[in-house]
Design a protein around this motif. Structure first.
Motif, short mmCIF file in Angstrom:
data_model
loop_
_atom_site.label_atom_id
_atom_site.label_comp_id
_atom_site.label_asym_id
_atom_site.label_seq_id
_atom_site.Cartn_x
_atom_site.Cartn_y
_atom_site.Cartn_z
N THR A 36 46.11 36.34 59.09
CA THR A 36 44.36 36.48 58.94
C THR A 36 44.60 36.16 57.32
OG1 THR A 36 43.27 36.81 60.33
CG2 THR A 36 41.97 36.73 58.36
N VAL A 37 45.58 37.48 57.14
CA VAL A 37 46.18 38.30 55.56
C VAL A 37 46.95 36.70 54.80
CG1 VAL A 37 47.50 39.68 53.81
CG2 VAL A 37 45.54 40.02 55.87
N ILE A 38 48.16 36.05 55.49
CA ILE A 38 48.73 35.26 55.22
C ILE A 38 47.63 34.21 54.42
CG2 ILE A 38 50.58 33.40 55.26
CD1 ILE A 38 51.76 35.88 56.55
N PHE A 39 46.89 33.45 55.56
CA PHE A 39 45.62 32.22 54.77
C PHE A 39 45.34 32.03 54.18
CE2 PHE A 39 41.55 30.30 55.93
CZ PHE A 39 42.09 29.22 55.61
N PHE A 40 44.90 33.89 53.87
CA PHE A 40 43.73 33.84 52.36
C PHE A 40 44.29 33.96 51.17
CE2 PHE A 40 40.11 34.67 55.18
CZ PHE A 40 39.16 33.99 55.08
N LEU A 41 45.44 34.65 51.07
CA LEU A 41 46.63 34.84 50.55
C LEU A 41 46.84 33.23 50.04
CD1 LEU A 41 48.88 36.35 48.43
CD2 LEU A 41 50.29 35.50 50.33
N ALA A 42 47.19 32.99 51.04
CA ALA A 42 47.53 30.74 50.26
C ALA A 42 46.60 30.10 50.43
CB ALA A 42 48.16 29.85 51.88
N PHE A 43 44.68 30.52 50.43
CA PHE A 43 43.60 29.53 49.90
C PHE A 43 43.78 30.10 48.56
CE2 PHE A 43 39.23 30.24 50.16
CZ PHE A 43 38.86 28.98 50.10
N PHE A 44 43.55 31.39 48.22
CA PHE A 44 43.35 31.39 47.08
C PHE A 44 44.10 31.51 46.08
CE2 PHE A 44 39.85 34.61 49.47
CZ PHE A 44 39.50 34.03 49.13
N TYR A 45 45.01 31.79 46.50
CA TYR A 45 46.33 30.70 45.40
C TYR A 45 46.38 29.51 44.75
CZ TYR A 45 50.38 30.27 43.64
OH TYR A 45 52.33 30.06 42.66
N ALA A 46 45.98 28.90 46.28
CA ALA A 46 45.29 27.39 45.69
C ALA A 46 44.40 27.14 45.34
CB ALA A 46 45.36 26.94 46.68
N LEU A 47 43.28 27.86 45.20
CA LEU A 47 42.52 27.56 44.49
C LEU A 47 41.85 28.49 43.42
CD1 LEU A 47 39.35 27.48 44.33
CD2 LEU A 47 38.94 30.23 45.23
N ASP A 48 43.69 29.61 43.14
CA ASP A 48 43.72 29.88 42.07
C ASP A 48 44.63 29.04 40.31
OD1 ASP A 48 43.67 32.20 39.33
OD2 ASP A 48 46.25 31.76 40.07
N LEU A 49 44.96 28.37 41.79
CA LEU A 49 46.28 27.45 40.73
C LEU A 49 44.96 25.69 40.87
CD1 LEU A 49 49.60 27.10 42.67
CD2 LEU A 49 49.24 27.38 41.26
N GLY A 50 44.09 26.02 41.47
CA GLY A 50 43.52 24.94 41.04
C GLY A 50 42.84 24.82 39.65
N ILE A 51 41.94 25.55 39.84
CA ILE A 51 41.18 26.06 38.87
C ILE A 51 41.81 25.83 37.49
CG2 ILE A 51 39.65 27.95 37.76
CD1 ILE A 51 38.37 28.82 40.27
N SER A 52 43.40 26.56 37.79
CA SER A 52 43.98 27.19 36.50
C SER A 52 43.89 25.09 35.55
CB SER A 52 45.36 27.97 36.50
OG SER A 52 44.62 29.20 37.38
N ALA A 53 44.59 24.59 36.58
CA ALA A 53 44.90 23.22 36.25
C ALA A 53 43.49 22.42 35.67
CB ALA A 53 45.41 22.59 37.01
N ILE A 54 41.96 23.04 36.39
CA ILE A 54 41.13 22.33 35.37
C ILE A 54 41.18 22.77 34.26
CG2 ILE A 54 38.71 22.10 35.70
CD1 ILE A 54 38.88 21.80 38.87
N ILE A 55 41.21 23.63 34.06
CA ILE A 55 41.01 24.78 32.74
C ILE A 55 41.28 24.17 31.86
CG2 ILE A 55 41.49 26.93 31.47
CD1 ILE A 55 39.77 28.24 33.83
N ASP A 56 43.31 23.83 32.84
CA ASP A 56 44.23 23.38 31.39
C ASP A 56 43.57 22.22 30.96
OD1 ASP A 56 45.77 25.93 31.25
OD2 ASP A 56 46.95 25.14 32.87
N LEU A 57 43.21 21.38 32.04
CA LEU A 57 42.72 19.84 30.91
C LEU A 57 41.92 19.97 30.00
CD1 LEU A 57 42.46 17.60 35.08
CD2 LEU A 57 44.51 17.96 33.12
N MET A 58 41.29 21.13 30.13
CA MET A 58 40.37 21.03 29.63
C MET A 58 40.32 21.01 27.80
SD MET A 58 37.23 22.53 31.30
CE MET A 58 36.33 22.21 32.29
#
Length: 58
Positions: A36-58
């Motif tokens: 469960t910890v590994i799943f949420f680690l991967a989920f929030f890492y991917a979410l962080d990468l996605g949000i960072s990519a969106i912010i970099d595009l702005m």
């Protein structure tokens, strides 16, 4: 002093009533928690990468 002895006797009495997990159950519960910890680690890492990519595009 008698009060402390009575307290410790009550603690021992209550601890004997506790249902402790077996070794196999402990391994199973630990595995579930780790996955469960590994799943949420991967989920929030991917979410962080996605949000960072969106912010970099702005």
């Amino acid at each position: 002093m008698a009060n402390n002895k009575n307290f410790l006797q009550n603690v021992v009495s209550e601890m004997k009533k506790v249902s402790w997990p077996t070794g196999q159950e402990t391994v199973r519960y630990t595995t579930v928690v780790m996955l469960t910890v590994i799943f949420f680690l991967a989920f929030f890492y991917a979410l962080d990468l996605g949000i960072s990519a969106i912010i970099d595009l702005m």
